[in-house]
Enzyme design. Structure first.
Site, PDB file in Angstrom:
ATOM      1  N   SER A  84       0.836  -1.206   0.000  1.00 32.67           N
ATOM      2  CA  SER A  84       0.000   0.000   0.000  1.00 32.67           C
ATOM      3  C   SER A  84       0.868   1.252   0.000  1.00 32.67           C
ATOM      4  CB  SER A  84      -0.908   0.013   1.232  1.00 32.67           C
ATOM      5  OG  SER A  84      -1.494   1.296   1.342  1.00 32.67           O
TER       6      SER A  84
ATOM      7  N   HIS B 256      -0.985  -1.191  -4.344  1.00 32.70           N
ATOM      8  CA  HIS B 256      -2.285  -0.897  -3.737  1.00 32.70           C
ATOM      9  C   HIS B 256      -2.406   0.622  -3.552  1.00 32.70           C
ATOM     10  CE1 HIS B 256      -5.791  -2.051  -1.258  1.00 32.70           C
ATOM     11  NE2 HIS B 256      -5.443  -1.048  -0.458  1.00 32.70           N
TER      12      HIS B 256
ATOM     13  N   ASP C 169      -4.733   3.594  -2.211  1.00 32.61           N
ATOM     14  CA  ASP C 169      -5.868   3.890  -1.341  1.00 32.61           C
ATOM     15  C   ASP C 169      -6.460   5.255  -1.676  1.00 32.61           C
ATOM     16  OD1 ASP C 169      -6.064   1.608   0.512  1.00 32.61           O
ATOM     17  OD2 ASP C 169      -4.008   2.159   1.023  1.00 32.61           O
TER      18      ASP C 169
ATOM     19  N   MET D   2      -9.230   7.890  -0.854  1.00 32.84           N
ATOM     20  CA  MET D   2     -10.135   8.269   0.242  1.00 32.84           C
ATOM     21  C   MET D   2     -10.688   9.662  -0.005  1.00 32.84           C
ATOM     22  SD  MET D   2      -8.002   6.982   3.557  1.00 32.84           S
ATOM     23  CE  MET D   2      -6.953   5.528   3.535  1.00 32.84           C
TER      24      MET D   2
ATOM     25  N   HIS E 111      -8.138   0.827  -4.343  1.00 37.80           N
ATOM     26  CA  HIS E 111      -9.088   0.560  -3.265  1.00 37.80           C
ATOM     27  C   HIS E 111      -9.849   1.857  -2.997  1.00 37.80           C
ATOM     28  CE1 HIS E 111      -9.525  -0.464   1.329  1.00 37.80           C
ATOM     29  NE2 HIS E 111     -10.678  -0.451   0.712  1.00 37.80           N
TER      30      HIS E 111
ATOM     31  N   MET F  54     -12.167   4.034  -1.135  1.00 38.50           N
ATOM     32  CA  MET F  54     -12.895   4.272   0.120  1.00 38.50           C
ATOM     33  C   MET F  54     -13.602   5.608  -0.043  1.00 38.50           C
ATOM     34  SD  MET F  54      -9.853   2.886   2.553  1.00 38.50           S
ATOM     35  CE  MET F  54      -8.715   3.062   1.189  1.00 38.50           C
TER      36      MET F  54
ATOM     37  N   MET G 199     -11.582  -6.131   4.999  1.00 41.51           N
ATOM     38  CA  MET G 199     -10.777  -5.171   5.769  1.00 41.51           C
ATOM     39  C   MET G 199     -10.505  -5.740   7.154  1.00 41.51           C
ATOM     40  SD  MET G 199     -10.063  -2.496   3.935  1.00 41.51           S
ATOM     41  CE  MET G 199      -9.256  -1.613   5.295  1.00 41.51           C
TER      42      MET G 199
ATOM     43  N   ASP H  12      -6.577  -6.520   4.108  1.00 45.76           N
ATOM     44  CA  ASP H  12      -5.972  -5.181   4.129  1.00 45.76           C
ATOM     45  C   ASP H  12      -6.153  -4.573   5.512  1.00 45.76           C
ATOM     46  OD1 ASP H  12      -5.085  -2.619   3.598  1.00 45.76           O
ATOM     47  OD2 ASP H  12      -6.747  -2.082   2.271  1.00 45.76           O
TER      48      ASP H  12
HETATM   49  C1  DX5 Z   1      -6.469   1.559   5.311  1.00 50.01           C
HETATM   50  C2  DX5 Z   1      -5.994   1.223   3.922  1.00 50.01           C
HETATM   51  C3  DX5 Z   1      -4.862   0.281   3.902  1.00 50.01           C
HETATM   52  C4  DX5 Z   1      -3.628   0.785   4.617  1.00 50.01           C
HETATM   53  C5  DX5 Z   1      -2.969  -0.392   5.252  1.00 50.01           C
HETATM   54  O1  DX5 Z   1      -7.712   2.124   5.271  1.00 50.01           O
HETATM   55  O2  DX5 Z   1      -7.036   0.637   3.161  1.00 50.01           O
HETATM   56  O3  DX5 Z   1      -4.538  -0.134   2.581  1.00 50.01           O
HETATM   57  O4  DX5 Z   1      -2.689   1.404   3.776  1.00 50.01           O
HETATM   58  O5  DX5 Z   1      -1.879   0.044   5.991  1.00 50.01           O
HETATM   59  P1  DX5 Z   1      -1.165  -0.877   7.063  1.00 50.01           P
HETATM   60  O6  DX5 Z   1      -0.648  -2.068   6.298  1.00 50.01           O
HETATM   61  O7  DX5 Z   1      -0.122  -0.026   7.620  1.00 50.01           O
HETATM   62  O8  DX5 Z   1      -2.222  -1.298   8.046  1.00 50.01           O
HETATM   63 ZN    ZN Z   2      -6.435  -0.285   1.221  1.00 49.93          ZN
END
Ligand code: DX5
Ligand code: ZN
Length: 220
Positions: A8, A31, A33, A35, A64, A66, A135, A173
């Site tokens: 990620s 990956h 993220d 948001m 991903h 969110m 998750m 994740d």
């Molecule tokens: C959290 C993200 C993850 C995050 C995971 O909402 O979806 O992808 O980057 O980070 P770690 O591996 O540090 O928990």
């Molecule tokens: Zn993620």
């Protein structure tokens, strides 16, 4: 079951994303993220950055989302270059239509489930999907503690996937590290997202290889 690692970028240096991507060229996916500060209380990156990153790396992007209203925004991430797009079922209005649209544009389609969202109501959707993301922390931030309470859901998801007979990948994740990856693999996960455990390491590529080895040994 092929084990895949998807580092990620959330845990990487956002001012040098392309360089960070190049540090994990042995990974199966990157990956990303996304948001929106509504679905989760954090704001990261969006379409223009995904598009630019896609041009700067040859590793496929696993986006991903969110975000609220993925029905409206997810297809554009395929057009921006994502090889896989995961939207959250809690936010989607028409998940079947959306999964079909993502696939028709040429990407893999995934659904994401927050820790308290059960998999069972979505069992009939599995033939429409390429991946289920369970998750293992509340989405929104990296570096959180792995939630063991999600392990039974990983197991149930693996059973439902086996029953449905398709080739659906099962991604985990959140808090995935050398300490927790074996539990996830034993429960049936085959795609592992790791942020801090990869980019927090001195040698991120070595961390990717080590995690892959651990998961492969535990999944047998
Ligand atoms: C959290 C993200 C993850 C995050 C995971 O909402 O979806 O992808 O980057 O980070 P770690 O591996 O540090 O928990
Ligand atoms: Zn993620």
């Amino acid at each position: 079951m092929a084990i895949q690692i998807s580092p990620s970028l959330l845990a990487s240096d956002f001012s040098r994303l392309a360089d960070e991507a190049r540090r994990v060229e042995n990974a199966d996916w990157l990956h990303v993220d996304v948001m929106d500060n509504h679905f989760v209380p954090n704001l990261t990156i969006g379409l223009p950055v995904v598009e630019a990153l896609g041009k700067a790396t040859s590793t496929p992007m696993d986006c991903h989302l969110m975000i609220e209203d993925p029905d409206r925004w997810a297809p554009a991430y395929v057009e921006a270059g994502a090889g896989s797009v995961t939207f959250h079922v809690e936010a989607a209005t028409a998940p079947v239509r959306l999964a079909r649209e993502i696939r028709s544009l040429g990407a893999r389609a995934g659904i994401g489930l927050r820790p308290a969202t059960p998999i069972e109501p979505y069992a009939d959707l599995l033939p429409e999907l390429d991946m289920v993301l369970v998750m293992t922390v509340e989405p929104g931030f990296g570096g959180q503690k792995f939630l063991d309470l999600c392990l039974p859901k990983i197991r149930r998801a693996r059973e439902l996937i086996a029953k449905s007979g398709g080739e659906v990948w099962l991604q985990v994740d959140g808090g995935v590290s050398a300490d927790t990856i074996e539990r996830c693999a034993e429960a049936g996960a085959d795609v592992f997202v790791a942020g801090s455990a990869v980019f927090g390491a001195d040698d991120p590529a070595a961390a990717v290889d080590a995690l892959r080895k651990q998961a492969a040994a535990a999944s047998r």
